[in-house]
Design a protein around this motif. Structure first.
Motif, short mmCIF file in Angstrom:
data_model
loop_
_atom_site.label_atom_id
_atom_site.label_comp_id
_atom_site.label_asym_id
_atom_site.label_seq_id
_atom_site.Cartn_x
_atom_site.Cartn_y
_atom_site.Cartn_z
N PRO A 90 15.82 -19.60 -22.62
CA PRO A 90 17.12 -20.28 -22.71
C PRO A 90 18.06 -19.98 -21.54
O PRO A 90 18.77 -20.86 -21.06
N TYR A 91 18.07 -18.73 -21.06
CA TYR A 91 18.97 -18.41 -19.94
C TYR A 91 18.51 -19.12 -18.66
O TYR A 91 19.31 -19.70 -17.93
N ARG A 93 16.88 -21.84 -18.53
CA ARG A 93 17.19 -23.25 -18.71
C ARG A 93 18.66 -23.53 -18.37
O ARG A 93 18.98 -24.52 -17.71
N ALA A 94 19.53 -22.63 -18.84
CA ALA A 94 20.97 -22.81 -18.57
C ALA A 94 21.25 -22.77 -17.06
O ALA A 94 22.03 -23.57 -16.54
N ARG A 97 20.03 -25.96 -15.46
CA ARG A 97 20.99 -27.05 -15.75
C ARG A 97 22.27 -26.90 -14.92
O ARG A 97 22.84 -27.89 -14.46
N PHE A 98 22.72 -25.65 -14.74
CA PHE A 98 23.93 -25.41 -13.96
C PHE A 98 23.76 -25.90 -12.53
O PHE A 98 24.59 -26.65 -12.00
N LYS B 63 24.83 -11.40 -18.78
CA LYS B 63 24.43 -12.58 -17.98
C LYS B 63 25.39 -13.74 -18.26
O LYS B 63 25.53 -14.16 -19.41
N ILE B 65 26.94 -17.52 -18.39
CA ILE B 65 26.54 -18.93 -18.50
C ILE B 65 27.82 -19.74 -18.37
O ILE B 65 28.80 -19.50 -19.08
N CYS B 66 27.83 -20.70 -17.45
CA CYS B 66 29.04 -21.49 -17.16
C CYS B 66 28.83 -22.95 -17.55
O CYS B 66 27.69 -23.39 -17.72
N GLU B 67 29.93 -23.67 -17.63
CA GLU B 67 29.96 -25.11 -17.95
C GLU B 67 29.78 -25.32 -19.46
O GLU B 67 28.74 -25.00 -20.03
N ILE B 70 26.66 -26.90 -21.07
CA ILE B 70 25.49 -26.05 -20.83
C ILE B 70 25.55 -24.84 -21.76
O ILE B 70 24.53 -24.40 -22.31
N TYR B 74 22.88 -23.74 -24.50
CA TYR B 74 22.35 -22.37 -24.46
C TYR B 74 22.47 -21.71 -25.83
O TYR B 74 21.51 -21.09 -26.32
N GLU B 77 19.87 -22.93 -28.12
CA GLU B 77 18.51 -22.49 -27.81
C GLU B 77 18.32 -20.97 -27.97
O GLU B 77 17.26 -20.51 -28.38
N ALA B 78 19.39 -20.21 -27.65
CA ALA B 78 19.27 -18.74 -27.71
C ALA B 78 19.30 -18.24 -29.15
O ALA B 78 18.71 -17.22 -29.47
#
Lengths: 232, 232
Positions: A90-91, A93-94, A97-98, B63, B65-67, B70, B74, B77-78
């Protein structure tokens, strides 16, 4: 499912259409390729994508799917038996996508801006933006590829497709402006990746030859220059 | 995994931050909510989202995750053990992604343009655009919801979150302009959906109260009006 039930509305020079074609190639899916003519839109396109009226559109069992990155994700999910296009974690994938969104929202407008730039100063500014984007993407490549050949690791994946589809037009820009934009001295990871991407089995038959694309670009830019100015 | 390892960098009035909060609520995930101050950016934000320097950022096990969209994917999925946020069918997922992108790329700029519009004519044009978008989204609601309460069916999902996060600001716009933008006579499906969305367990505690958000909007617009003009 009959293979003829899969149609792709597109055009060979479009990088966005190429994304869908590469995804279908990765999954070994045969499809009918309906090419739109420059300057006109088919009835099937207008009906299939009434919101944007743009290619690519994938039509699967009479159901249209629009927007290139959405098509790539759809192909990955609908034919899950083939090799994965998005990373499994999942990370990862993120992150894929980013950067794919960054390419479409920030980097590609710079490349496209270079084609429209009038005068040396505007051209230089656009080229600087393209190169700055490559520096960021070089860093992303180092993190995503983890020492392997592609953003997706051992084989091309979502982010490879998102960026790689522009390599043909990048070469056209380099040729028409007499410059190097993807410079192996500054971004060695990306430069090596670009060669491997273009040679990939899923890519090589859909990546336009630079001379042919340059000829098309000249016709396209000429058509735009001759078009009447917008109404306001 | 310790719950304290989940941080969300955000701010209560942000619709994009609300998307991440609703997704985390759907999955019943506790998290530390680090609120950024208006007009400044924390060191943690600058380090976590060096490309855009914007909220929201979800930090999971160090970690980032932006946007917002997204992040929502995430979270889905996570924490796949919780209720699904995206539809399970690949075609339904593609349609949800298509309309979510439409909302961000086309519809929200109209709503945001209304706040910036100077003069009655510009305001009217922006309001017309917002309402035209709602007509398209009403049609999408009919197709996606399949007669149920939400775009996602029986429960809120990806597209509900993508659009619903703007309902607070929509009400502020309606209040400040003395108009109805989401009109039950013209878009009855969406009007009913909006009420149900705001009452949902995952939403009600993060949806700002309209009066409080209106007060914030006045401070924000005043700050912008007082800001020095851009350098060129």
């Amino acid at each position: 499912m009959a293979e003829s039930e899969i149609k792709l509305l597109g055009a060979w020079p479009s990088p966005f259409v190429m994304r869908a074609r590469i995804a279908l190639n990765i999954k070994s899916i045969d499809y009918e390729f309906h090419q739109e003519k420059l300057g006109s839109k088919s009835q099937l396109l207008l009906e299939s994508n009434p919101v944007y009226k743009k290619i690519p559109v994938l039509i699967h069992d009479q159901k249209p799917i629009c927007e290139s990155l959405i098509i790539v994700q759809y192909v990955d999910e609908a034919w899950s038996s083939g090799p994965s296009i998005l990373p499994s974690d999942p990370y990862d994938r993120a992150i894929a996508r980013f950067w794919a969104a960054y390419i479409d929202d920030k980097w590609f407008p710079s490349l496209s801006g270079l084609a429209k730039a009038q005068g040396e100063e505007a051209k230089k500014a656009a080229m600087d933006q393209v190169r700055e984007g490559f520096l960021l993407l070089e860093e992303a490549f180092g993190k995503c590829s983890k020492g392997k050949d592609f953003f997706g690791g051992d084989r091309i994946g979502y982010l490879d497709i998102a960026l790689g589809c522009f390599l043909g037009w990048l070469r056209v820009s380099e040729k028409m402006n007499g410059v190097k934009l993807l410079d192996a001295a500054k971004t060695p990871g990306l430069a090596g990746w670009a060669d491997k991407f273009c040679g990939d089995d899923a890519v090589k038959d859909v990546m336009p030859e630079t001379d042919k694309l340059t000829e098309f670009a000249k016709i396209l830019f000429q058509a735009k220059a001759n078009a009447p100015p917008p109404a306001n």
